[in-house]
Design a protein around this motif. Sequence first.
Motif, short mmCIF file in Angstrom:
data_model
loop_
_atom_site.label_atom_id
_atom_site.label_comp_id
_atom_site.label_asym_id
_atom_site.label_seq_id
_atom_site.Cartn_x
_atom_site.Cartn_y
_atom_site.Cartn_z
N ARG A 19 0.82 -1.21 0.00
CA ARG A 19 0.00 0.00 0.00
C ARG A 19 0.86 1.27 0.00
O ARG A 19 0.49 2.27 -0.61
CB ARG A 19 -0.93 0.02 1.21
CG ARG A 19 -2.11 -0.91 1.05
CD ARG A 19 -3.14 -0.72 2.14
NE ARG A 19 -2.65 -1.04 3.47
CZ ARG A 19 -2.58 -2.27 3.97
NH1 ARG A 19 -2.97 -3.30 3.25
NH2 ARG A 19 -2.15 -2.47 5.20
N GLU A 22 3.89 2.49 -3.99
CA GLU A 22 3.08 2.32 -5.20
C GLU A 22 3.88 1.87 -6.41
O GLU A 22 3.35 1.19 -7.28
CB GLU A 22 2.35 3.63 -5.51
CG GLU A 22 1.36 4.02 -4.45
CD GLU A 22 0.74 5.36 -4.72
OE1 GLU A 22 1.05 5.97 -5.77
OE2 GLU A 22 -0.04 5.81 -3.88
N ARG A 23 5.14 2.23 -6.49
CA ARG A 23 5.97 1.87 -7.65
C ARG A 23 6.70 0.54 -7.48
O ARG A 23 7.38 0.10 -8.40
CB ARG A 23 6.98 2.95 -7.93
CG ARG A 23 6.33 4.22 -8.41
CD ARG A 23 7.36 5.22 -8.78
NE ARG A 23 6.74 6.34 -9.47
CZ ARG A 23 7.40 7.21 -10.17
NH1 ARG A 23 8.71 7.12 -10.26
NH2 ARG A 23 6.77 8.19 -10.77
#
Length: 68
Positions: A19, A22-23
């Motif tokens: 969470r 993100e990458r």
Amino acid sequence: MNVSFCQAVNDFVVGCIFRSCERLKTLKVFGNFGVRDVKVPKGRILIGVPNAMGMQIEGTEDGEGRVI
């Protein structure tokens, strides 16, 4: 990211990593026996969860994940 053999890593920690980062595409969790049932997000790969199917899981659209 490689968090292998960190005994404090469990399902909750892995979920938080997915969470928060993100990458992040690939997360390795070899030797972390607290990681058992994690929903892998679409487009990401979780490596090192020992189960009967295999050790690499890729996230899918439905959230179930598929074993590679």
